[in-house]
Scaffold this active site. Structure first.
Site, short mmCIF file in Angstrom:
data_model
loop_
_atom_site.label_atom_id
_atom_site.label_comp_id
_atom_site.label_asym_id
_atom_site.label_seq_id
_atom_site.Cartn_x
_atom_site.Cartn_y
_atom_site.Cartn_z
N LYS A 265 0.83 -1.21 0.00
CA LYS A 265 0.00 0.00 0.00
C LYS A 265 0.86 1.26 0.00
O LYS A 265 0.44 2.31 -0.48
CB LYS A 265 -0.90 0.03 1.24
CG LYS A 265 -2.18 -0.77 1.13
CD LYS A 265 -3.04 -0.50 2.35
CE LYS A 265 -4.38 -1.23 2.24
NZ LYS A 265 -5.26 -0.93 3.39
N ARG A 266 2.05 1.14 0.57
CA ARG A 266 2.93 2.31 0.69
C ARG A 266 3.67 2.61 -0.61
O ARG A 266 4.24 3.69 -0.75
CB ARG A 266 3.93 2.08 1.82
CG ARG A 266 3.30 2.03 3.20
CD ARG A 266 4.33 1.82 4.28
NE ARG A 266 4.95 0.50 4.20
CZ ARG A 266 4.42 -0.60 4.73
NH1 ARG A 266 3.27 -0.53 5.37
NH2 ARG A 266 5.04 -1.76 4.63
#
Length: 495
Positions: A265-266
Site C-alpha cells: 500500500k505504501r
C-alpha cells in the site's frame, strides 16, 4: 457437506476494509470476482468489513464506493443496492455475530481462553526454541468448571477460541490445486475479543455462510487462514447457520513491485487515486490489472472489458507471482485511448482542460481550437492528463518557459533562422502544408533540413521541443499569434 458448482448459482463477494485509499491489488481482486460473476451469470456481493473502529473511516468507505463506480464494477447486492442479506456493513451486524459466537460456545465448537498475553508469549518462545509449532497450545481447551471459576476469581478476562479438529484439512484450490494442512500447523484461534467484539476470523466466514457465498476469490496472503475458515464453515453448517456448504476457494497470486517485493500500500504505484489523477481510462487500467495472473491468450494483451468477461475463468489464473509493470500499464492505456471515438476522447479530456490542472484562464479556452487538435493529441497521449501540456500553447497568452527546451533549440544561428522563417510564414498561406513549405524553405536558406529548421520555431511558439505536429498546431494557433511569438523569441535572443 456440499460444494456449490452450478455456474448459474455462483455467488462471489468483494469485502474490503475501509482503511486508507484503494490500491491496485485490491482492485485486481475486485475485478476477478466481478468478471467471474459476470462470466458465469452469477451474483456479485459487495460487503464492507468495517469492524475495526480504530482504522476504519467513513471517508475510506465513500472512496471504495466511488472507486467501484469509476471502474464500472457494479454489484448485485451491497451498499446502496440492498439485497436479501442486508445489511452489508459488518459494523451493522454485531448482533448476528454475537448470536453465532454464543451458539458455537454452547455446542462445544468454541471455548473461552483465559491465557494472558505474557503467558502466550512465553509458551510460544519455548516452542520456537524446541523447534515445535508455535501456535496456540490448547491450554484452555478442556478447562474444568473449577479452573474457570479460579481464573475468573483472579479477575482474568477471556477471549473465545474456535476449536480446530484434530485431523488434516484438505481442499482443492481452483488456482493451486489440492492442498492439505496438518492439524499441528493450524491451531485453535480467537474469534471474539475479551471485550466481546467479534474478530475478522469469525465475521468473515459467518457472512459468507449467511450470504450463501459459493466461491471465495482472494489474495494469496490469506491462504494460511483457509483451513481455519473451512473448519468454521463446517461447524456453522452443523448449527444450521447459512447455506450449509463450504465455498470453493481460489487464491490469487501476489502482485510484486520493485526488488521482488510484494506491492505494498505504501508503494506510490499501488494507489488507485494516482491512476485516476493521471487520467487512466478505467478500461485501460482494468485491461492491465487482469493480466496480473491471467491472460486472454498467449499472444494478446489488449482487449475490452466485455471480452474479458466473456473469456474469464478463475481456473485459468496462474499461481505464480505477477509483476506490476507501470510502463506496460501505460502502454495498454495509451492503446485504449487511441481506440476511443474522437468525440469520446475529447470529452474524456475535459477535466484536464480546466482548474486545477489547466494553467490558463477559463475565458482563454477555445473549444473549437481544442476540437481541431484533439485527433492529433489522441494518437500521442499515454494518459489523459498529458493533454494539458500538449495544448497549453493554444490557450496561454504566452508559451510556457522551459529552459531545457530553449537551450536545446536556440543554439547559435537560431535567430537568423527564426527571422527568415518569420518572413516566409508572414507571406505564406495558412494551411499546414503551406506552413511546412515555408519553414522548409527557411531551413534551406540556412543549410538546414526540416527537422533542424522547425525546432526553433516550435520552441518559440509552444515553449517545448516536443508536442503535437507543429504545422497543424500553427494552423490552429493562427497567423497573428504565431508571428507575434516568433518576434518575442527574437527579442529574447537579441536581449
Amino acid at each position: 457437506m456440499t460444494n456449490a458448482t452450478a455456474a448459474s448459482d455462483v455467488r462471489v463477494r468483494f469485502c474490503p476494509s475501509p482503511t486508507g485509499n484503494p490500491h491496485v491489488g485490491l482492485v485486481r481482486t475486485a475485478l476477478f470476482n466481478w468478471a467471474y460473476a459476470r462470466h458465469t451469470g452469477g451474483t456479485m456481493v459487495f460487503r464492507i468489513e468495517d469492524t475495526d473502529a480504530a482504522r476504519d473511516s467513513e471517508e475510506s468507505y465513500q472512496q471504495l464506493l466511488d472507486a467501484m463506480r469509476w471502474l464500472g464494477l457494479d454489484w448485485d447486492e451491497g451498499p446502496e443496492v440492498g439485497g436479501p442479506h442486508a445489511p452489508y456493513r459488518q459494523s451493522e451486524r454485531t448482533e448476528i455475530y454475537a448470536d453465532v459466537a454464543r451458539r458455537l460456545l454452547e455446542s462445544g465448537h468454541a471455548y473461552r481462553c483465559y491465557c494472558t498475553a505474557e503467558e502466550l508469549d512465553k509458551r510460544r518462545e519455548a516452542a520456537r526454541r524446541e523447534n515445535r509449532p508455535s501456535g496456540y497450545d490448547g491450554a484452555c481447551r478442556d478447562l474444568t468448571p473449577e479452573q474457570v471459576a479460579a481464573y475468573e476469581a483472579e479477575g482474568r478476562t477471556s477471549i473465545v477460541r474456535f476449536r480446530m479438529p484434530d485431523e488434516p484439512i484438505t481442499f482443492t484450490d481452483l488456482v493451486r490445486g489440492e492442498l492439505t494442512f496438518a492439524p499441528e500447523h493450524v491451531s485453535d484461534y480467537g474469534i471474539v475479543r475479551a471485550n466481546g467484539a467479534a474478530l475478522y476470523t469469525l465475521v468473515n466466514p459467518v457472512d459468507d455462510a449467511l450470504m450463501e457465498i459459493t466461491h471465495v476469490l482472494r489474495g494469496e496472503d490469506l491462504l494460511s487462514s483457509t483451513p481455519r475458515q473451512i473448519a468454521l464453515y463446517r461447524a456453522l453448517a452443523e448449527l444450521g447457520v447459512g447455506a450449509g456448504h463450504t465455498p470453493v476457494f481460489a487464491h490469487l497470486p501476489y502482485v510484486m513491485g520493485e526488488g521482488n517485493k510484494k506491492l505494498s500500500k505504501r508503494d506510490p504505484e499501488s494507489s488507485l487515486n494516482l491512476y485516476r489523477e493521471r487520467g487512466f481510462l478505467p478500461e485501460g487500467l482494468l485491461n492491465y490489472l487482469s493480466l496480473l495472473g491471467w491472460s486472454i491468450s498467449e499472444d494478446r494483451d489488449i482487449f475490452s472489458v466485455d471480452e474479458l468477461v466473456a473469456a474469464f475463468d478463475v481456473r485459468d489464473v496462474n499461481a505464480n507471482p505477477a509483476r506490476f509493470d507501470l510502463k506496460k500499464c501505460e502502454a495498454i492505456n495509451a492503446t485504449h485511448l487511441r481506440e476511443l471515438p474522437v468525440a469520446d476522447f475529447a470529452a474524456a479530456c475535459a477535466p484536464w482542460l480546466q482548474a486545477p490542472y489547466a494553467p490558463w484562464s477559463p475565458e482563454n479556452f477555445d473549444q473549437a481550437g481544442f476540437d481541431a487538435l484533439a485527433p492529433l493529441a489522441q494518437t500521442r497521449l499515454t494518459v489523459l492528463s498529458d493533454i494539458t501540456a500538449n495544448v497549453d500553447f493554444l490557450f496561454l497568452d504566452e508559451p510556457v518557459e522551459d529552459q531545457k527546451s530553449w537551450q536545446k533549440a536556440m543554439k547559435p544561428g537560431a535567430d537568423a533562422l527564426l527571422r527568415t522563417a518569420g518572413e516566409k510564414l508572414a507571406l505564406s498561406g495558412w494551411t499546414a502544408d503551406e506552413l511546412k513549405a515555408a519553414v522548409l524553405a527557411a531551413g534551406e536558406e540556412h543549410g538546414l533540413k526540416l527537422g533542424k529548421a522547425q525546432a526553433p520555431v516550435r520552441v518559440a511558439v509552444t515553449g517545448r521541443t516536443v508536442g503535437l505536429p507543429l504545422f497543424e498546431s500553427l494552423e490552429v494557433l493562427g497567423r497573428e499569434r504565431t508571428l507575434a511569438r516568433i518576434d518575442a523569441a527574437l527579442a529574447k535572443l537579441s536581449g
